[in-house]
Design an enzyme around this catalytic site. Structure first.
Site, short mmCIF file in Angstrom:
data_model
loop_
_atom_site.label_atom_id
_atom_site.label_comp_id
_atom_site.label_asym_id
_atom_site.label_seq_id
_atom_site.Cartn_x
_atom_site.Cartn_y
_atom_site.Cartn_z
CE LYS A 198 -2.39 3.42 1.96
NZ LYS A 198 -2.02 4.37 0.91
N GLY A 235 6.45 5.33 8.00
CA GLY A 235 5.73 6.60 7.92
C GLY A 235 5.84 7.35 9.22
CB SER A 236 3.88 10.14 10.55
OG SER A 236 2.59 9.58 10.54
CB THR A 237 5.83 8.81 15.41
OG1 THR A 237 7.21 8.71 15.04
CG2 THR A 237 5.64 8.20 16.79
N GLY A 260 1.90 5.37 12.68
CA GLY A 260 2.48 4.09 13.13
C GLY A 260 1.82 3.59 14.40
CB CYS A 297 12.86 8.56 8.74
SG CYS A 297 13.62 7.19 7.89
CD GLU A 338 10.47 12.85 11.24
OE1 GLU A 338 9.32 12.40 11.35
OE2 GLU A 338 11.43 12.18 10.80
P1 ADP Z 1 3.06 11.16 6.34
O1 ADP Z 1 4.43 10.62 6.20
O2 ADP Z 1 2.51 11.90 5.19
O3 ADP Z 1 2.74 11.77 7.67
P2 ADP Z 1 1.62 8.83 7.11
O4 ADP Z 1 2.52 8.32 8.11
O5 ADP Z 1 0.27 9.26 7.52
O6 ADP Z 1 2.23 9.93 6.21
O7 ADP Z 1 1.48 7.83 5.89
C1 ADP Z 1 2.36 6.79 5.56
C2 ADP Z 1 1.51 5.72 4.91
O8 ADP Z 1 0.52 5.30 5.82
C3 ADP Z 1 0.78 6.16 3.65
O9 ADP Z 1 0.78 5.09 2.71
C4 ADP Z 1 -0.63 6.42 4.17
O10 ADP Z 1 -1.63 6.29 3.19
C5 ADP Z 1 -0.75 5.33 5.20
N1 ADP Z 1 -1.76 5.57 6.24
C6 ADP Z 1 -2.28 6.74 6.66
N2 ADP Z 1 -3.20 6.53 7.63
C7 ADP Z 1 -3.28 5.21 7.82
C8 ADP Z 1 -4.03 4.35 8.70
N3 ADP Z 1 -4.89 4.82 9.59
N4 ADP Z 1 -3.83 3.01 8.61
C9 ADP Z 1 -2.95 2.51 7.74
N5 ADP Z 1 -2.21 3.25 6.90
C10 ADP Z 1 -2.36 4.58 6.94
#
Ligand code: ADP
Length: 496
Positions: free
Chosen positions: A189, A242-244, A247, A298, A396
């Protein structure tokens, strides 16, 4: 449609398929979504490059069903044949390297130079894990009672990999390749902001001979896909980059099943410069540490800790070098950095710099005002006279912004470095070998450089501690993440 837009559509058509059919990749086909239209925005202009429909839970479940069937076939391949297919995937990435790099640069905003380097790294990642398919061995364990006890390393089944927008194809390969090498199928994804190179990779995987469903891609908003996929019993593990904040949500959803996660989250890494360091080398590296990929990284060295005796002189030279860092169009061969990937992040960076200045930091170079013109371009920024309690030193930024924090002693440097919720990377610069190793041992981080910054290779473990996540996503170490161990017993003593 103007010329550059038609060139872009032709590039998408050649690597992925008709732009109007962009959506998910299930089995061997593009499947368009049924939800709201999501724009794919050009970071260099702010214009919409194309639109695609958001997905729904039904498509996610269908993609997982296809992965489950694909995994059975893939796991039935001999280990050697799996290795050959992954090596072939690496060759195909190399064959298509230039168009893949262009697509990556245009959609992510990274420079074409950086995109080429990352596409070359993608090929290397598949080459590396192709070699592991027949080398990750079980054990024979000397149990006391006259039995034979050995372990089998079995694939988990279907792994969900959720990846971000900052290095789309590189992070896709980084997480997909080891999972595939161990006989799993992957539902990938990608970020809804950069969906295309993941689709191109899945298409190449089919061409390389991976069975249909071994690598599927679902494109759309994160929460819908995350909730559906993590809740589906077919999914056996979640790898999230991705973001904390996101996560934590992913981790909480996985805990309900429960299934395990591997989390690669944020960072606020300390780049520590002692007064006896090679200051010219440290300065050059500090710029790259802060500005590479326009700071959307990161492991960026976003906290520059400088010993008092050289603080003013060193920060001034870093300021001059950062001011020379050339931000340009992603396809400009001479640019050092491109635009920020998306408007929300572009605005966040400006707010964070303004906040730092409000907190009392001094501007050495850069600043809040963007350079002007269309697109999400920001000025690489150095802030001095920062102390570690300020928000700009704790949160960050994920942009080309470095804060310079003074310190007195080695103990101070270590204390400041470790006074952070994050613990991903760090560096120490000194000519004192013993001190370098002392500091390396005491800084809380998954990755520590001595007299260098930023080098990485798929063969070495990568990952963080604390709010930077857990698990190691590369090297041989990550193969444990993608297998389950079965312990097998049988009696073999004579007379039994
Ligand atoms: P960013 O780095 O823009 O802050 P996120 O950490 O939100 O992004 O996104 C990293 C990935 O996680 C992307 O592929 C995003 O679509 C996905 N994502 C965002 N929200 C959720 C969620 N609730 N559950 C699973 N995946 C998510």
């Amino acid at each position: 449609m103007n010329q550059s837009s038609s060139d872009f559509h032709a590039l998408v058509a050649s690597l992925v398929g008709p732009p109007s059919e962009i959506g998910s990749f299930i089995g061997s086909e593009l499947v368009t979504g049924s939800g709201a239209m999501l724009p794919l925005v050009d970071p260099a202009t702010g214009q919409t490059l194309l639109q695609f429909a958001d997905t729904d839970a039904g498509i996610v479940h269908a993609a997982l069903g296809s992965c489950q069937a694909g995994q059975k076939q893939w796991a039935a391949f001999s280990a050697q044949r799996r290795g050959e297919a992954l090596a072939q995937l690496g060759h195909l990435v190399r064959r298509d390297a230039e168009p893949l790099a262009r697509l990556e640069a245009i959609t992510s905003g990274k420079t074409i130079k950086a995109a080429r380097a990352q596409v070359a790294a993608v090929a290397e990642i598949f080459r590396y894990y192709a070699g592991w398919t027949d080398k990750f061995l079980g054990n024979v364990i000397p149990v006391p009672g006259g039995q034979l006890n050995y372990t089998l390393r079995e694939p988990l089944g279907v792994v969900l990999a959720i990846t971000p927008w900052n290095s789309p194809i590189y992070l896709a390969a980084w997480n997909v390749a080891p999972a595939l090498a161990m006989g799993n199928a992957v539902l990938l994804k990608p970020s809804e902001l950069t969906p295309l190179t993941a689709l191109a990779l899945a298409k190449l995987a089919r061409e390389a001979g991976l069975p249909s469903g071994t690598l599927n891609v679902v494109n759309g908003l994160g929460k819908t896909i995350g909730d559906a996929a993590i809740g589906n019993p077919i999914t056996k593990k979640v790898v999230f980059v991705g973001s904390t904040q996101t996560g934590r949500a992913v981790n909480a959803a996985a805990a309900q099943r429960p299934i395990s996660c591997l989390l690669e989250l944020g960072g606020k890494s300390a780049n520590i410069v002692f007064d006896d360091a090679d200051l010219d080398a440290a300065c050059r590296a500090a710029v790259v540490a802060a500005c590479a990929n326009t700071g959307q990284n990161c492991a960026a060295g976003s906290r520059l800790l400088v010993q008092h005796g050289v603080y003013d002189r060193f920060v001034e030279s870093v300021g001059r070098a950062v001011a020379d860092y050339r931000i340009g169009h992603p396809l400009d061969e001479t640019a050092d950095g491109g635009p920020i990937n998306n408007r929300a992040q572009y605005e966040r960076i400006q707010c964070m710099v303004a906040m730092g200045l409000d907190e009392g930091a001094r501007l050495v170079t850069g600043g809040v005002t963007p350079p002007g013109g269309p697109g999400f371009f920001v000025r690489p920024t150095v802030l001095s006279h920062v102390n570690n309690t300020m928000r700009i030193a704790r949160e960050e930024v994920f942009g080309p912004v470095v804060v310079a924090i003074p310190f007195d002693t080695e103990a101070d440097a270590i204390a400041i470095a470790n006074d952070s919720e994050f613990a991903l990377a760090g560096a120490v610069w000194t000519r004192d070998v013993a001190r370098a190793h002392r500091v390396a041992a005491q800084v809380n981080a998954g990755l520590l450089w001595i007299n260098m910054y930023r080098d990485m290779h798929v063969a070495t473990p990568f990952g963080g501690n604390d709010s930077s996540g857990y698990g190691r996503s590369s090297g041989a170490e990550c193969l444990y993440e993608y297998t389950k161990t079965k312990s097998v017993w049988l009696p073999i003593a004579e007379g039994d």
